[in-house]
Design a protein around this motif. Structure first.
Motif, PDB file in Angstrom:
ATOM      1  N   ARG A   1      -4.290  -1.680  -7.788  1.00  0.00           N
ATOM      2  CA  ARG A   1      -5.536  -2.453  -7.704  1.00  0.00           C
ATOM      3  C   ARG A   1      -6.122  -2.290  -6.312  1.00  0.00           C
ATOM      4  NH1 ARG A   1      -4.163  -6.841  -4.646  1.00  0.00           N
ATOM      5  NH2 ARG A   1      -2.010  -7.559  -4.790  1.00  0.00           N
ATOM      6  N   GLU A   2      -7.389  -2.614  -6.192  1.00  0.00           N
ATOM      7  CA  GLU A   2      -8.048  -2.550  -4.882  1.00  0.00           C
ATOM      8  C   GLU A   2      -7.524  -3.657  -3.992  1.00  0.00           C
ATOM      9  OE1 GLU A   2     -12.262  -2.898  -5.357  1.00  0.00           O
ATOM     10  OE2 GLU A   2     -12.520  -0.761  -5.703  1.00  0.00           O
ATOM     11  N   ASP A   3      -7.453  -3.363  -2.709  1.00  0.00           N
ATOM     12  CA  ASP A   3      -7.113  -4.364  -1.710  1.00  0.00           C
ATOM     13  C   ASP A   3      -8.385  -5.162  -1.451  1.00  0.00           C
ATOM     14  OD1 ASP A   3      -6.450  -5.843   0.526  1.00  0.00           O
ATOM     15  OD2 ASP A   3      -5.607  -4.151   1.628  1.00  0.00           O
ATOM     16  N   GLU A   4      -8.328  -6.456  -1.676  1.00  0.00           N
ATOM     17  CA  GLU A   4      -9.514  -7.306  -1.487  1.00  0.00           C
ATOM     18  C   GLU A   4     -10.017  -7.275  -0.046  1.00  0.00           C
ATOM     19  OE1 GLU A   4     -11.240  -8.775  -3.918  1.00  0.00           O
ATOM     20  OE2 GLU A   4      -9.820  -7.894  -5.330  1.00  0.00           O
ATOM     21  N   ALA A   5      -9.103  -7.092   0.911  1.00  0.00           N
ATOM     22  CA  ALA A   5      -9.491  -7.082   2.324  1.00  0.00           C
ATOM     23  C   ALA A   5     -10.098  -5.746   2.751  1.00  0.00           C
ATOM     24  CB  ALA A   5      -8.271  -7.390   3.193  1.00  0.00           C
ATOM     25  N   ASP A   6      -9.751  -4.680   2.042  1.00  0.00           N
ATOM     26  CA  ASP A   6     -10.241  -3.343   2.391  1.00  0.00           C
ATOM     27  C   ASP A   6     -10.308  -2.531   1.098  1.00  0.00           C
ATOM     28  OD1 ASP A   6     -10.709  -0.750   3.213  1.00  0.00           O
ATOM     29  OD2 ASP A   6      -9.161  -0.741   4.759  1.00  0.00           O
ATOM     30  N   ARG A   7     -11.461  -2.426   0.531  1.00  0.00           N
ATOM     31  CA  ARG A   7     -11.633  -1.801  -0.789  1.00  0.00           C
ATOM     32  C   ARG A   7     -11.253  -0.319  -0.822  1.00  0.00           C
ATOM     33  NH1 ARG A   7     -12.817  -5.462  -4.336  1.00  0.00           N
ATOM     34  NH2 ARG A   7     -14.264  -7.107  -3.818  1.00  0.00           N
TER      35      ARG A   7
ATOM     36  N   ARG B   1      -5.510   0.883  -1.815  1.00  0.00           N
ATOM     37  CA  ARG B   1      -4.994   0.480  -3.119  1.00  0.00           C
ATOM     38  C   ARG B   1      -3.664  -0.235  -2.909  1.00  0.00           C
ATOM     39  NH1 ARG B   1      -8.539   0.600  -6.896  1.00  0.00           N
ATOM     40  NH2 ARG B   1      -7.396   1.595  -8.541  1.00  0.00           N
TER      41      ARG B   1
ATOM     42  N   THR C   1       0.850  -1.186   0.000  1.00  0.00           N
ATOM     43  CA  THR C   1       0.000   0.000   0.000  1.00  0.00           C
ATOM     44  C   THR C   1       0.890   1.241   0.000  1.00  0.00           C
ATOM     45  OG1 THR C   1      -0.061   0.196   2.405  1.00  0.00           O
ATOM     46  CG2 THR C   1      -1.765  -1.200   1.369  1.00  0.00           C
TER      47      THR C   1
END
Length: 144
Positions: free
Chosen positions: A84-90, A93, A53
């Motif tokens: 890309r978006e963090d799958e755990a916390d949209r 990035r 991040t």
């Protein structure tokens, strides 16, 4: 050996190191990107530690998140980085080297990391820490 003798030795070796680093050719795919040292540090962190991040990169580089965001924006526009978006916390990035740029960046920058690994390998953890701290003190002293 006295401190002056060791300083003399370092004053001889440092310009040779810098000269060798400057002679490492920038891969053809990256030449037009006008990469600066701040870009290289960020790219090296991504090579060593993988996708991160903005906050993680800022902590690794010891700079403000806004500074990292500017560098990321610059490198993203050039196609060097992918976000890309963090799958755990949209809301967060994740930043990584783009698949298209990774081979050239790896070929170019991985050599420096490997050289440091070889140089530091025979040292104990405490000795490695002393080397790093000495380099940081030298950087500060030269900058003052």
């Amino acid at each position: 050996m006295s401190t002056d003798d060791e300083v003399r030795e370092l004053l001889l070796v440092m310009p040779r190191i810098v000269g060798r680093i400057k002679r490492i050719p920038v891969p053809e795919a990256l030449r037009s990107l006008e990469l600066a040292p701040r870009h290289l540090s960020l790219l090296s962190m991504l090579l060593l530690d993988g996708p991160q991040t903005v906050s993680e990169l800022a902590a690794s580089l010891g700079v403000a998140p806004t500074t990292v965001s500017l560098i990321i924006g610059d490198l993203s526009r050039k196609g060097v980085l992918a976000r890309r978006e963090d799958e755990a916390d949209r809301r967060r990035r994740i930043v990584d080297i783009s698949p298209e740029s990774r081979p050239a960046i790896t070929a170019w920058l991985a050599r420096g990391g490997q050289a440091w690994r070889e140089a530091l390998a025979p040292l104990t953890a405490e000795q490695r820490r002393i080397v790093v701290e000495t380099m940081r003190r030298y950087e500060r002293a030269v900058g003052d």
